[in-house]
Write a protein that holds these residues in place. Structure first.
Motif, PDB file in Angstrom:
ATOM      1  N   ASN A 586     130.789  -2.535 128.262  1.00 15.36           N
ATOM      2  CA  ASN A 586     131.756  -2.887 127.221  1.00 15.36           C
ATOM      3  C   ASN A 586     132.272  -1.685 126.446  1.00 15.36           C
ATOM      4  OD1 ASN A 586     131.545  -5.562 127.891  1.00 15.36           O
ATOM      5  ND2 ASN A 586     130.130  -6.077 126.240  1.00 15.36           N
ATOM      6  N   VAL A 587     131.352  -0.817 125.985  1.00 18.14           N
ATOM      7  CA  VAL A 587     131.761   0.287 125.115  1.00 18.14           C
ATOM      8  C   VAL A 587     132.701   1.249 125.844  1.00 18.14           C
ATOM      9  CG1 VAL A 587     130.970   2.202 123.699  1.00 18.14           C
ATOM     10  CG2 VAL A 587     129.681   0.054 123.716  1.00 18.14           C
ATOM     11  N   PRO A 588     132.400   1.671 127.069  1.00 18.98           N
ATOM     12  CA  PRO A 588     133.363   2.528 127.770  1.00 18.98           C
ATOM     13  C   PRO A 588     134.719   1.858 127.964  1.00 18.98           C
ATOM     14  CG  PRO A 588     131.225   2.647 128.840  1.00 18.98           C
ATOM     15  CD  PRO A 588     131.138   1.550 127.839  1.00 18.98           C
ATOM     16  N   THR A 589     134.724   0.542 128.161  1.00 14.52           N
ATOM     17  CA  THR A 589     135.992  -0.170 128.339  1.00 14.52           C
ATOM     18  C   THR A 589     136.817  -0.140 127.065  1.00 14.52           C
ATOM     19  OG1 THR A 589     134.991  -1.639 129.988  1.00 14.52           O
ATOM     20  CG2 THR A 589     137.026  -2.376 128.956  1.00 14.52           C
ATOM     21  N   VAL A 590     136.170  -0.358 125.911  1.00 12.67           N
ATOM     22  CA  VAL A 590     136.890  -0.310 124.642  1.00 12.67           C
ATOM     23  C   VAL A 590     137.365   1.111 124.364  1.00 12.67           C
ATOM     24  CG1 VAL A 590     136.740  -0.716 122.165  1.00 12.67           C
ATOM     25  CG2 VAL A 590     135.613  -2.286 123.748  1.00 12.67           C
ATOM     26  N   GLU A 591     136.524   2.092 124.691  1.00 15.86           N
ATOM     27  CA  GLU A 591     136.930   3.485 124.507  1.00 15.86           C
ATOM     28  C   GLU A 591     138.198   3.783 125.319  1.00 15.86           C
ATOM     29  OE1 GLU A 591     135.462   7.961 125.788  1.00 15.86           O
ATOM     30  OE2 GLU A 591     133.985   6.335 125.733  1.00 15.86           O
ATOM     31  N   LEU A 592     138.205   3.342 126.573  1.00 17.50           N
ATOM     32  CA  LEU A 592     139.367   3.563 127.428  1.00 17.50           C
ATOM     33  C   LEU A 592     140.596   2.851 126.859  1.00 17.50           C
ATOM     34  CD1 LEU A 592     140.548   4.667 130.097  1.00 17.50           C
ATOM     35  CD2 LEU A 592     139.824   2.506 131.170  1.00 17.50           C
ATOM     36  N   ALA A 593     140.409   1.622 126.386  1.00 19.91           N
ATOM     37  CA  ALA A 593     141.531   0.849 125.848  1.00 19.91           C
ATOM     38  C   ALA A 593     142.122   1.520 124.618  1.00 19.91           C
ATOM     39  CB  ALA A 593     141.068  -0.562 125.505  1.00 19.91           C
ATOM     40  N   MET A 594     141.274   2.072 123.760  1.00 21.39           N
ATOM     41  CA  MET A 594     141.771   2.734 122.561  1.00 21.39           C
ATOM     42  C   MET A 594     142.539   3.994 122.918  1.00 21.39           C
ATOM     43  SD  MET A 594     140.880   0.769 120.083  1.00 21.39           S
ATOM     44  CE  MET A 594     140.908   1.696 118.553  1.00 21.39           C
ATOM     45  N   ARG A 595     142.117   4.675 123.969  1.00 18.69           N
ATOM     46  CA  ARG A 595     142.845   5.856 124.417  1.00 18.69           C
ATOM     47  C   ARG A 595     144.214   5.469 124.995  1.00 18.69           C
ATOM     48  NH1 ARG A 595     139.080   9.741 128.096  1.00 18.69           N
ATOM     49  NH2 ARG A 595     137.150   9.755 126.890  1.00 18.69           N
ATOM     50  N   VAL A 596     144.190   4.447 125.849  1.00 20.20           N
ATOM     51  CA  VAL A 596     145.407   4.041 126.562  1.00 20.20           C
ATOM     52  C   VAL A 596     146.411   3.414 125.620  1.00 20.20           C
ATOM     53  CG1 VAL A 596     146.295   2.430 128.307  1.00 20.20           C
ATOM     54  CG2 VAL A 596     144.246   3.781 128.767  1.00 20.20           C
ATOM     55  N   GLY A 597     145.924   2.618 124.685  1.00 21.92           N
ATOM     56  CA  GLY A 597     146.808   1.904 123.766  1.00 21.92           C
ATOM     57  C   GLY A 597     146.715   0.402 123.990  1.00 21.92           C
ATOM     58  N   LEU A 598     146.269  -0.302 122.973  1.00 23.95           N
ATOM     59  CA  LEU A 598     146.084  -1.745 123.112  1.00 23.95           C
ATOM     60  C   LEU A 598     147.400  -2.459 123.390  1.00 23.95           C
ATOM     61  CD1 LEU A 598     143.566  -2.355 120.168  1.00 23.95           C
ATOM     62  CD2 LEU A 598     143.048  -2.087 122.602  1.00 23.95           C
ATOM     63  N   GLY A 599     148.470  -1.980 122.800  1.00 21.76           N
ATOM     64  CA  GLY A 599     149.777  -2.599 123.031  1.00 21.76           C
ATOM     65  C   GLY A 599     150.205  -2.494 124.480  1.00 21.76           C
ATOM     66  N   GLN A 600     149.906  -1.348 125.117  1.00 24.85           N
ATOM     67  CA  GLN A 600     150.258  -1.178 126.524  1.00 24.85           C
ATOM     68  C   GLN A 600     149.484  -2.154 127.401  1.00 24.85           C
ATOM     69  OE1 GLN A 600     152.709   0.884 127.588  1.00 24.85           O
ATOM     70  NE2 GLN A 600     153.051   1.302 125.409  1.00 24.85           N
ATOM     71  N   ILE A 601     148.240  -2.373 127.066  1.00 24.95           N
ATOM     72  CA  ILE A 601     147.421  -3.325 127.833  1.00 24.95           C
ATOM     73  C   ILE A 601     147.956  -4.740 127.655  1.00 24.95           C
ATOM     74  CG2 ILE A 601     145.114  -4.318 128.067  1.00 24.95           C
ATOM     75  CD1 ILE A 601     144.053  -1.566 127.032  1.00 24.95           C
ATOM     76  N   ALA A 602     148.311  -5.096 126.435  1.00 28.75           N
ATOM     77  CA  ALA A 602     148.856  -6.432 126.171  1.00 28.75           C
ATOM     78  C   ALA A 602     150.148  -6.643 126.950  1.00 28.75           C
ATOM     79  CB  ALA A 602     149.092  -6.623 124.671  1.00 28.75           C
ATOM     80  N   ASN A 603     150.974  -5.607 127.035  1.00 31.00           N
ATOM     81  CA  ASN A 603     152.226  -5.718 127.787  1.00 31.00           C
ATOM     82  C   ASN A 603     151.962  -5.988 129.259  1.00 31.00           C
ATOM     83  OD1 ASN A 603     153.693  -5.205 125.475  1.00 31.00           O
ATOM     84  ND2 ASN A 603     153.951  -3.022 125.890  1.00 31.00           N
ATOM     85  N   LEU A 604     151.026  -5.243 129.835  1.00 30.10           N
ATOM     86  CA  LEU A 604     150.730  -5.421 131.255  1.00 30.10           C
ATOM     87  C   LEU A 604     150.145  -6.803 131.523  1.00 30.10           C
ATOM     88  CD1 LEU A 604     149.412  -2.904 133.758  1.00 30.10           C
ATOM     89  CD2 LEU A 604     148.112  -5.022 133.498  1.00 30.10           C
ATOM     90  N   ALA A 605     149.247  -7.261 130.665  1.00 30.30           N
ATOM     91  CA  ALA A 605     148.651  -8.583 130.852  1.00 30.30           C
ATOM     92  C   ALA A 605     149.713  -9.668 130.795  1.00 30.30           C
ATOM     93  CB  ALA A 605     147.582  -8.831 129.793  1.00 30.30           C
ATOM     94  N   GLU A 606     150.666  -9.527 129.888  1.00 33.54           N
ATOM     95  CA  GLU A 606     151.736 -10.508 129.776  1.00 33.54           C
ATOM     96  C   GLU A 606     152.622 -10.492 131.023  1.00 33.54           C
ATOM     97  OE1 GLU A 606     154.899 -11.966 126.367  1.00 33.54           O
ATOM     98  OE2 GLU A 606     154.436  -9.831 126.535  1.00 33.54           O
ATOM     99  N   GLU A 607     152.923  -9.317 131.538  1.00 37.03           N
ATOM    100  CA  GLU A 607     153.721  -9.225 132.759  1.00 37.03           C
ATOM    101  C   GLU A 607     152.988  -9.851 133.946  1.00 37.03           C
ATOM    102  OE1 GLU A 607     154.524  -5.125 133.239  1.00 37.03           O
ATOM    103  OE2 GLU A 607     156.089  -5.043 131.712  1.00 37.03           O
ATOM    104  N   ALA A 608     151.683  -9.749 133.946  1.00 36.07           N
ATOM    105  CA  ALA A 608     150.900 -10.328 135.036  1.00 36.07           C
ATOM    106  C   ALA A 608     150.870 -11.851 134.981  1.00 36.07           C
ATOM    107  CB  ALA A 608     149.470  -9.780 135.008  1.00 36.07           C
ATOM    108  N   GLY A 609     151.198 -12.431 133.831  1.00 37.31           N
ATOM    109  CA  GLY A 609     151.261 -13.887 133.745  1.00 37.31           C
ATOM    110  C   GLY A 609     150.358 -14.504 132.707  1.00 37.31           C
TER     111      GLY A 609
END
Length: 921
Positions: A586-609
């Motif tokens: 979990n912790v490495p995943t959150v670390e990666l998400a904070m680096r990448v940008g939570l908004g970018q992840i939300a955008n990709l998830a929405e595009e995926a459906g």
């Protein structure tokens, strides 16, 4: 010339002579001659009617009145003729279609059979019967039924002849299917030419018909399939003179009219079987004279179009016979299955009489708790049969002594398909509006009946085991505490829903958990985090993340988030992206998400459906709710070269009119990421199966290429796929009670059970590997540093990369106490023996100089420093100024890039990462 008829009387009563000039008849025109004849005709009538009616008659025969009456009669005749042809056309159109009633038909996907498929003789013949095929004698090998397909069995071979409609619609041909002793298809050949075929299709099974929102089930039979005993029972109860009248029983109508007049309203219909068929198929149940008039007219028309036998069969297939759960039962064949679990030819005399008597008020007689009404109605039908001399009084008495025992079909015979039918109806309404369910069409769905059965059996078997583990009751009064499960299987490249289970018992609960139950997916969401990072080409499968306790701030620094791993422990070391995903850290995943940008992840998830998740630091761990169907659709992006498919339950649509072309339905597609990202993510999720949280799959006997991800929240999830099929399984409680079990213990066994059967039924759904696109390279790395491995590295690992993102620096492991190395470092440098990850800075440095590593460094090592003792300069080799602009101060680099800067290969920069007190800055 004078005539007596022309004598008139004066005021005194004396006759007054009138002179009339007659012309020669030959000189009169045709119209005048007709008028003369009509005048003579009416004069003759007038002399024969009473004197008091003469005045009225004289007014009636006036030319203007006659013309008006003539116009009215002609208009009425024209209107009648118009409606006759209108009603006749409506009947003819309906007869030309597969559906005589005004409903839509929902069918399974055409059943594809290939040589080598697992299919026993019993399974094949059972499916053919469920699909409406009629078994015939083998000697009658050329028989072809225009309404129903037929089949014949000789040994282990089945000769199959499709209906004419199926032949036209799906291009099906008569075939012979040979099944070997292992229960697999040995060969398929054409019955006409004898040519060997690799595969064939059988038309789909009718799941349900829907009319005005009323879901129906029926089994279509021909007149010859109806036993004589049942035919006589129906005639005795409903229409004794059916085979002698022309669609209207005038004696019955007069009897009904007399009753209606006496009662002061319409209480008795006097309808024939033909009229009842018309009412059921075309009209409403409204009791009005207008409807009865239209019903009678259409009955006469129908009698001129069909034989008595055809009308009787249509009536027997369409008549309403009660309810079975949410389905309306139509037809005697379906009623026999529902009430007695028998085919028509197995019914007793008493059961035939009961079904015939059931037509009058199905729900009153069939649902009677004490059976008194049902038995009384059966006995009335038996007496009617005696009165018609269809049976003797002795036979009737014997039948009355029979116990009337309902043996309703077990719910499992539905195999959970009712949930799928609910989904299909909603999909049709959403896509085609209300007209979609009100127009006569055939909807060929995507459901594979064998996969649906495999899904149902996998869910049923495993949730019973969970009941024992969890100590839950199977009693109906404890239904709310029973563990539930849902399963969705999609074609990975078309988005077609192959199987769907929305719960363990549709009769108990109609909530479709596959489509409507939104729950937290847990770690099954993590692949979308990693896909976002890899899509940015700044992160690879070898990128290192810290598996140490960390605190993340959000909301402008006003709030903090401290995630923990599921098992609660930490390795206190750096791990690669591959390991972090495989072990679901979990912790490495959150670390990666904070680096990448939570908004970018939300955008990709929405595009995926998926529904756009709420942007919080906990989002990467799957805290936003999804349905199993949504998650399955989103996972198609990984299995389908980066293109997500919106799931569809409809394969094609055909209008009811014969010969209408099929309208194919395709899934909506959305490009989410590149094929290279999809392949890399698939490869990462293969590690989950081969060496991670889903490694039990192999022990459960699932073989071939598999990728997937477990997810544990209050519920258990597993989302996985092979090269051609995506399947998501959810297990949990409806009230969101915590299962307190890992996903690998609850969802994974169901997935494994289903996929073993699915790949056995359809070997083409599996494969030994996933297709590899271009632009993927392989390199040997040191997993402890993420750099290219050298001969000095104790661990070597093959890793794949998107071309251009592979590491360029070679790892070198040196003893950090080497005096020669220490002598070359800046004053004040010291190494700490305390646990790495706390109050330390981890950097890539040149093994030769101890300075920050650059692309010119031949050997690079990763070192940890106390704050303030890290190197300040970048090593650029001889002839380079270490103080040039952006290469100057590592602290400035750290502050300006938030503690995580990825220098691209093109710009010859390296990543600098800093951790302090477990926090990434």
């Amino acid at each position: 010339m004078k005539r007596a008829g022309d004598v008139r009387h004066d005021a005194t009563g004396e006759p007054k002579a009138r002179t009339i000039v007659l012309r020669d008849e030959s000189q009169l025109g045709a119209a005048a001659r007709i008028a003369r004849h009509l005048e003579n005709f009416f004069a003759a009538i007038r002399r024969r009617i009473p004197e008091r009616m003469n005045v009225f008659f004289l007014r009636l025969v006036q030319p203007k009145v006659l013309v008006t009456l003539g116009v009215i009669i002609i208009a009425l005749f024209a209107v009648g003729l118009h409606y006759y042809y209108k009603l006749a056309r409506e009947i003819d159109e309906r007869l030309a279609s597969n559906f005589f009633d005004d409903s839509i038909g929902i069918f399974t996907s055409p059943f594809k059979l290939s040589v080598g498929d697992r299919l026993s003789l019993e399974e094949l013949t059972n499916y053919l019967r469920m699909a409406g095929y009629q078994q015939r004698d083998y000697t009658d090998s050329t028989a072809c039924n225009d309404v129903r397909g037929s089949f014949a069995i000789q040994g282990s071979a089945v000769d199959l002849t499709p209906s004419r409609e199926a032949s036209i619609t799906f291009n099906l041909i008569p075939v012979r299917i040979q099944i070997n002793g292992n229960g697999r298809i040995a060969s398929i050949s054409s019955l006409k030419s004898g040519a060997a075929l690799g595969s064939t299709q059988i038309e789909g099974e009718l799941l349900a018909t829907v009319s005005d929102g009323d879901r129906q089930k029926r089994i279509t039979v021909a007149f010859s399939d109806i036993p004589e005993t049942l035919r006589n029972a129906i005639l005795a109860v409903e229409d004794r003179r059916f085979f002698s009248h022309n669609g209207i029983d005038w004696r019955g109508i007069l009897r009904a009219l007399w009753t209606d007049v006496n009662e002061g309203g319409i209480v008795q219909g006097g309808s024939t079987i033909t009229q009842q068929l018309i009412k059921n198929a075309f009209l409403s149940n409204e009791r009005t004279f207008a409807r009865k008039l239209k019903e009678a007219a259409m009955a006469v028309i129908l009698e001129s179009r069909l034989s008595k036998e055809e009308i009787f069969a249509l009536y027997s297939n369409n008549v309403y016979m009660g309810q079975s759960g949410t389905y309306a039962i139509h037809g005697f064949a379906e009623a026999a299955e529902v009430y007695f679990n028998k085919s028509l030819d197995k019914l007793t005399l008493g059961e035939c009489a009961f079904l015939a008597g059931l037509v009058h008020a199905p729900n009153r007689y069939a649902l009677s708790s004490d059976m008194t009404r049902a038995i009384e109605r059966r006995n009335e039908a038996l007496d009617a049969m005696v009165g018609m001399q269809a049976i003797t009084q002795e036979q009737a008495d014997a039948a009355k002594r029979e116990p009337l025992q309902f043996k309703r079909r077990e719910p499992k015979s539905d195999y959970g398909a009712s949930y799928f039918v609910d989904y299909v109806q909603r999909f049709i309404e959403d896509r085609y509006g209300e007209q979609g369910l009100s127009s006569r069409k055939r909807f060929n769905t995507t459901m594979d009946p064998r996969l649906q059965r495999a899904a149902y059996e996998a869910v049923t078997k495993r949730v019973k085991n969970l009941d024992k583990i969890l100590g839950q009751t199977n009693k109906r009064d404890g239904a709310s505490s029973r563990v539930q499960a849902a399963l969705v299987a999609l074609d990975a490249h078309t988005g077609e829903v192959l199987a769907m289970i929305g719960g363990r018992d549709y009769n108990e609960s109609q909530l479709n958990r596959a489509t409507d139950a939104k729950r937290q997916p847990g770690s099954t969401f993590k692949p979308f985090v990693y896909a976002t990072a890899i899509s940015q080409r700044s992160y690879t499968a070898a990128t290192l993340l810290s598996d140490t306790p960390q605190t993340f701030t959000f909301d402008g620094g006003r709030a903090e988030y401290r995630p923990t791993n599921y098992h609660g422990g930490f390795s206190y070391r750096d791990v690669t992206l591959r390991e972090a995903l495989a072990r679901s850290l979990n912790v490495p995943t959150v670390e990666l998400a904070m680096r990448v940008g939570l908004g970018q992840i939300a955008n990709l998830a929405e595009e995926a459906g998926l529904e756009r998740p709420r942007v919080y630091p906990s989002m990467p761990l799957g805290t936003s709710e999804v349905t199993p169907l949504e998650l399955a659709g989103a996972y198609t992006a990984f299995a389908n070269d980066g293109t997500a498919l919106r799931p569809i339950p409809i394969k094609s649509i055909q209008g009811a009119e014969r010969g209408n072309a099929l309208q194919k339905v395709a899934a909506t597609t959305v490009r989410v990421f590149s094929p290279q990202v999809a392949y890399l993510m698939t490869n990462l999720m293969q590690s989950v199966v081969d060496a991670g949280t889903a490694s039990r799959l192999r022990a459960m006997g699932v073989k071939g290429a598999i990728a997937g991800k477990t997810g544990t929240s209050n519920d258990g999830w597993f989302a996985g796929y092979t090269p051609n099929i995506v399947c998501v399984v959810w297990v949990g409680f409806d009230d969101n009670t915590d299962l307190r079990l890992k996903a690998s213990d609850v969802a994974l066994p169901i997935w494994a059970e289903f996929m073993k059967d699915a790949l056995d039924i359809h070997p083409e759904f599996g494969g030994d590997s996933f297709p590899r696109p271009g632009g993927i390279v392989t390199a040997e790395i040191d997993p402890t540093t993420g750099l290219l491995a050298s001969s000095e590295c104790p661990a070597h690992q093959q890793e794949i990369f998107i071309s251009g993102t592979e590491p360029f620096a070679i790892c070198s492991h040196y003893d950090t106490t080497d005096e020669s190395l220490m002598a070359g470092l800046d004053d004040g440098y010291s190494m700490s023996a305390s646990t790495p990850g706390y109050n330390r800075i981890t950097l890539d440095v040149c093994a030769e100089t101890g300075l920050l590593a650059s692309p010119t460094c031949a050997r690079v090592v990763r070192r940890t420093f106390e704050p303030g003792h890290e190197p300040m300069r970048v090593c650029w080799g001889e002839g380079r100024d270490a103080n040039d602009d952006w290469r100057a101060d590592s602290r400035a680099v750290i502050e300006s890039y938030g503690g995580a800067r990825q220098w691209s290969r093109d710009s010859q920069r390296r990543e600098v990462k800093r951790t302090r007190n477990g926090t990434v800055y």
